[in-house]
Design a protein around this motif. Structure first.
Motif, short mmCIF file in Angstrom:
data_model
loop_
_atom_site.label_atom_id
_atom_site.label_comp_id
_atom_site.label_asym_id
_atom_site.label_seq_id
_atom_site.Cartn_x
_atom_site.Cartn_y
_atom_site.Cartn_z
N ALA A 127 0.95 -1.38 0.06
CA ALA A 127 -0.06 0.02 0.11
C ALA A 127 1.01 1.03 0.06
N GLY A 128 1.96 1.30 0.87
CA GLY A 128 2.84 2.43 0.78
C GLY A 128 3.59 2.74 -0.73
N PHE A 129 3.94 1.61 -1.36
CA PHE A 129 4.29 1.77 -2.83
C PHE A 129 3.35 2.26 -3.42
N ALA A 130 2.21 1.88 -3.59
CA ALA A 130 0.91 2.30 -4.40
C ALA A 130 0.84 3.84 -4.14
N ILE A 131 0.72 4.14 -2.74
CA ILE A 131 0.11 5.52 -2.48
C ILE A 131 1.35 6.52 -2.85
N GLY A 132 2.64 6.25 -2.74
CA GLY A 132 3.60 6.96 -2.95
C GLY A 132 3.99 6.88 -4.54
N ARG A 133 3.49 6.05 -5.39
CA ARG A 133 3.60 5.86 -6.65
C ARG A 133 2.67 6.81 -7.50
N PHE A 134 1.48 6.57 -7.10
CA PHE A 134 0.37 7.32 -7.81
C PHE A 134 -0.32 8.24 -7.04
N GLU A 135 -0.40 9.69 -7.64
CA GLU A 135 -0.79 10.74 -6.84
C GLU A 135 -2.34 10.66 -6.67
#
Length: 300
Positions: A127-135
């Motif tokens: 979830a952290g990767f997804a939140i940091g990757r996509f605005e």
């Protein structure tokens, strides 16, 4: 005219086979002298040893003064030491579900922490990767994280008891909910701090999202992710003690509460030291792992 001088091969053989005594005396090589031993820096040694000893000495002194003023109601350090020797002489005894040694209680607590923390890592790191990757995901979940993160983990315990209908899964749920926030936040921050040049190169090379994740994001985010893991483990170990006091069963938190019901203050103090030592070991191990995977510029 330049005259050339030719030597016979026999002369070369004679020269090579000549005795060493006829040759020019070789220079005598002396063995290198051993490097001088560096003197022991006593000042530095005592500065590393004395402050911790002074801190523990102050703790014991204050402890002894409190025990003296309590009139026997609070155990003194020596009395607690004798009780600790007795407790750790057989830490894995079992006389039923509510009477087990301190070793079984610590292992039960660590098992709950491992399950709750493992589930939080499986959910929180991706979830952290997804939140940091996509605005879009960052704008979507940031308000929810800001709303739920300050909530005390014990406030989630009744929800776990209601949903899971059991004390043990409710405690694991509490560990999960308190461990997930540091991993999500630190991982997302690490992804957002990846240099934009890396992502521009990825666009030029037309890399797939999987290659961007594995070749660019993961190596760069790993130090941040491990910091989130370390914070999450520390929080989980703090929360499990309080959760076990409320849920009961086997565990170091329940052991503390059970000893309080028995008015055995010496065992409570022993449990406090055990909780601190186990937390210190977990912290030290994760710091070593994080240091091993951290780049030099991040360390500095």
């Amino acid at each position: 005219m330049v005259s050339a001088v030719f030597h016979s091969p026999l002369e070369a053989v004679d020269t090579a086979s000549a005795p060493k005594s006829a040759a020019a005396p070789a220079s005598v090589h002396k063995a290198p002298e051993p490097a001088p031993r560096r003197p022991i820096n006593l000042a530095r040694f005592w500065m590393r040893v004395l402050p911790p000893l002074a801190g523990f000495g102050l703790l014991v002194l204050v402890w002894e003064l409190i025990a003296m003023r309590s009139g026997g109601g609070f155990p003194a350090p020596y009395e607690t030491w004798l009780q600790a020797v007795k407790v750790f002489s057989d830490p894995f005894y079992s006389n039923g579900p509510n009477d087990q040694g301190v070793g079984w209680n610590v292992l039960s607590s660590l098992q709950r922490v491992a399950l709750g923390f493992g589930l939080a890592a499986l959910v929180g790191i991706p979830a952290g990767f997804a939140i940091g990757r996509f605005e879009f995901l960052a704008r979507m979940f940031n308000p929810l994280i800001s709303l739920l993160r300050p909530v005390s983990p014990l406030a989630w315990l009744p929800i776990g008891l209601l949903v899971f209908k059991g004390a043990n899964p409710a405690a694991i749920w509490t560990i999960f909910i308190c461990s997930i926030w540091p991993m999500i936040i630190n991982t997302a921050v690490g992804v957002q701090r990846v240099p934009s040049d890396y992502m521009n190169v990825a666009r030029v090379l037309n890399l797939s999202e999987w290659k961007i994740l594995t070749k660019i994001l993961f190596p760069a985010v790993l130090p941040y992710m491990l910091t989130g893991v370390r914070l999450a483990v520390g929080t989980a170990w703090l929360v499990i003690v309080a959760a076990e006091m409320l849920t009961g069963g086997v565990g170091i938190g329940f052991w503390v509460w059970d000893e309080w019901n028995n008015l055995n203050v010496a065992n409570i103090i022993i449990a406090i030291f055990v909780i601190g030592i186990v937390g210190l070991i977990l912290e030290f191990a994760l710091i070593k792992i994080a240091t091993a995977f951290t780049f030099e510029e991040v360390k500095s």
